[in-house]
Design an enzyme around this catalytic site. Structure first.
Site, PDB file in Angstrom:
ATOM      1  N   SER A   4       0.816  -1.212   0.000  1.00 10.00           N
ATOM      2  CA  SER A   4       0.000   0.000   0.000  1.00 10.00           C
ATOM      3  C   SER A   4       0.855   1.270   0.000  1.00 10.00           C
ATOM      4  O   SER A   4       1.861   1.362   0.707  1.00 10.00           O
ATOM      5  CB  SER A   4      -0.907   0.016   1.227  1.00 10.00           C
ATOM      6  OG  SER A   4      -1.585   1.237   1.313  1.00 10.00           O
ATOM      7  N   LEU A   5       0.418   2.254  -0.794  1.00 16.71           N
ATOM      8  CA  LEU A   5       1.064   3.569  -0.803  1.00 16.71           C
ATOM      9  C   LEU A   5       0.435   4.520   0.213  1.00 16.71           C
ATOM     10  O   LEU A   5       0.906   5.642   0.379  1.00 16.71           O
ATOM     11  CB  LEU A   5       0.964   4.190  -2.199  1.00 16.71           C
ATOM     12  CG  LEU A   5       1.821   3.579  -3.300  1.00 16.71           C
ATOM     13  CD1 LEU A   5       1.512   4.264  -4.636  1.00 16.71           C
ATOM     14  CD2 LEU A   5       3.295   3.719  -2.985  1.00 16.71           C
ATOM     15  N   SER A   6      -0.612   4.082   0.885  1.00 11.53           N
ATOM     16  CA  SER A   6      -1.338   4.975   1.795  1.00 11.53           C
ATOM     17  C   SER A   6      -0.459   5.612   2.869  1.00 11.53           C
ATOM     18  O   SER A   6      -0.572   6.819   3.118  1.00 11.53           O
ATOM     19  CB  SER A   6      -2.510   4.233   2.444  1.00 11.53           C
ATOM     20  OG  SER A   6      -3.505   3.943   1.489  1.00 11.53           O
TER      21      SER A   6
ATOM     22  N   LYS B  95     -14.439  -3.393   2.931  1.00  6.70           N
ATOM     23  CA  LYS B  95     -15.271  -2.248   2.555  1.00  6.70           C
ATOM     24  C   LYS B  95     -16.763  -2.511   2.757  1.00  6.70           C
ATOM     25  O   LYS B  95     -17.521  -1.576   3.005  1.00  6.70           O
ATOM     26  CB  LYS B  95     -14.996  -1.844   1.103  1.00  6.70           C
ATOM     27  CG  LYS B  95     -13.632  -1.214   0.871  1.00  6.70           C
ATOM     28  CD  LYS B  95     -13.508  -0.740  -0.559  1.00  6.70           C
ATOM     29  CE  LYS B  95     -12.178  -0.050  -0.802  1.00  6.70           C
ATOM     30  NZ  LYS B  95     -12.077   0.498  -2.174  1.00  6.70           N
TER      31      LYS B  95
ATOM     32  N   ASN C 168     -14.871   3.303   2.447  1.00  3.45           N
ATOM     33  CA  ASN C 168     -13.404   3.248   2.431  1.00  3.45           C
ATOM     34  C   ASN C 168     -12.767   4.231   3.403  1.00  3.45           C
ATOM     35  O   ASN C 168     -11.545   4.323   3.480  1.00  3.45           O
ATOM     36  CB  ASN C 168     -12.857   3.470   1.014  1.00  3.45           C
ATOM     37  CG  ASN C 168     -12.866   4.928   0.591  1.00  3.45           C
ATOM     38  OD1 ASN C 168     -13.636   5.736   1.118  1.00  3.45           O
ATOM     39  ND2 ASN C 168     -12.020   5.268  -0.361  1.00  3.45           N
TER      40      ASN C 168
ATOM     41  N   ALA D 277     -14.622   0.000  -7.457  1.00  2.92           N
ATOM     42  CA  ALA D 277     -14.212   1.301  -7.982  1.00  2.92           C
ATOM     43  C   ALA D 277     -15.208   1.795  -9.023  1.00  2.92           C
ATOM     44  O   ALA D 277     -15.533   2.987  -9.081  1.00  2.92           O
ATOM     45  CB  ALA D 277     -12.818   1.209  -8.571  1.00  2.92           C
TER      46      ALA D 277
ATOM     47  N   TYR E 280      -2.538   3.416 -11.551  1.00  8.45           N
ATOM     48  CA  TYR E 280      -1.464   4.409 -11.431  1.00  8.45           C
ATOM     49  C   TYR E 280      -0.082   3.793 -11.552  1.00  8.45           C
ATOM     50  O   TYR E 280       0.917   4.523 -11.597  1.00  8.45           O
ATOM     51  CB  TYR E 280      -1.578   5.162 -10.100  1.00  8.45           C
ATOM     52  CG  TYR E 280      -1.559   4.274  -8.873  1.00  8.45           C
ATOM     53  CD1 TYR E 280      -0.359   3.873  -8.303  1.00  8.45           C
ATOM     54  CD2 TYR E 280      -2.742   3.839  -8.296  1.00  8.45           C
ATOM     55  CE1 TYR E 280      -0.340   3.055  -7.185  1.00  8.45           C
ATOM     56  CE2 TYR E 280      -2.740   3.033  -7.184  1.00  8.45           C
ATOM     57  CZ  TYR E 280      -1.534   2.637  -6.630  1.00  8.45           C
ATOM     58  OH  TYR E 280      -1.512   1.824  -5.530  1.00  8.45           O
TER      59      TYR E 280
ATOM     60  N   GLY F 287      -4.481   7.158 -12.855  1.00  8.97           N
ATOM     61  CA  GLY F 287      -5.187   7.127 -11.591  1.00  8.97           C
ATOM     62  C   GLY F 287      -4.466   7.695 -10.385  1.00  8.97           C
ATOM     63  O   GLY F 287      -5.024   7.679  -9.279  1.00  8.97           O
TER      64      GLY F 287
END
Length: 284
Positions: free
Chosen positions: A27-29, A77, A98, A141, A227, A248
């Site tokens: 994850s890039l979060s 989710k 989310n 999505a 992305y 994205g």
């Protein structure tokens, strides 16, 4: 709107945030939210909260007691929704949460994919009002994308799926006038915007595209929620057809900033989104 602040003048007491999901190793979060804290001067930390479905109720109690907010990803989710005190209109319609805000009023669920997608279109000057739009895919999505299109009064909306007979009927609740077509039917369709909500073309399988170059070129603009890579084969083919293309990454950052807007109770302008996006691009 708030602009980027490079000092800690707005620092408050440290608050905790995180990402609630199953397997979260890639994850890039955390990077996105750490950059948000860096550029706004807000005191906060953001951690990965890997949780099984069995342990989800217990984890939610922990978050209620110790966290100001949490993002939610696969596979929770849907599962998290019965554990919340309230859910926003968009999240209810989409059927997925989310983002969660924890405060004295309890736990409220949001869907910031909806806002992130909309902000990405606005930033790139893509107006879907009264336009003909094709959406590829029927996953979570796509639900957020379709809901946004409907709220913006899209003209004609086509949902492209491999199996029209077994499409999720919840889409009919979100977009009762949406037309479902299969990929063979896409060949005869022309329009203004085509949006890829499938994982086809995502790293590492970068040599694949969900549709043919000819089908892509029947539209004026191509949007890909992927992305990584920055330019999918889908977008490369669109660029070769002299179309406007959008990947994205802006949406990924914008939905994270939308979550922070919910948690902080403040709006942030697109300058902050772009700055975080530029920093991320160096590591993707």
């Amino acid at each position: 709107m708030a602009t980027i602040v490079l000092t800690s003048e707005r620092n408050k007491q440290m608050k905790h945030y995180g990402l609630l999901g199953g397997k979260l190793g890639h994850s890039l979060s955390p990077q996105i939210h750490e950059l948000f804290f860096k550029y706004t001067g807000i005191e906060g930390d953001y951690t990965l909260l890997e949780t099984t479905q069995e342990d989800l109720p217990k984890r939610m109690e922990e978050l209620r007691a110790n966290y100001a907010g949490s993002n939610v990803t696969i596979p929770h989710k849907l599962h998290v929704m019965p554990l919340l005190d309230s859910i926003t209109r968009e999240a209810k319609a989409i059927g997925a949460v989310n983002t969660i805000k924890f405060d004295e009023n309890g736990a409220e669920g949001y869907n910031t994919d909806y806002f992130g997608f909309g902000r990405m279109l606005d930033y790139n000057n893509i107006d879907v009002r009264a336009k003909r739009v094709a959406v590829l895919g029927t996953g979570g999505a796509a639900r957020a994308v379709v809901k946004y299109m409907v709220d913006k009064r899209v003209g004609k909306l086509y949902l492209v799926t491999r199996d029209v007979a077994h499409v999720d009927k919840d889409f009919l609740k979100i977009a009762p006038k949406c037309k479902f077509i299969d990929y063979d039917g896409l060949a005869a369709l022309t329009g203004d915007v085509i949006v890829n909500c499938t994982p086809v073309g995502m790293y590492p399988k970068v040599n694949a595209a969900p549709v043919t170059p000819e089908e892509i070129s029947n539209f004026d603009a191509a949007v890909d929620l992927i992305y990584n890579p920055k330019q999918t084969l889908f977008l490369k083919q669109a660029a070769e057809a002299k179309m406007q293309t959008v990947n994205g990454l802006f949406m990924l950052v914008a939905q994270a900033v939308a979550a922070q807007e919910i948690w902080q109770g403040e709006k942030y302008d697109s300058e902050l989104i772009v700055k975080i996006m530029q920093d991320l691009e160096q590591n993707i």
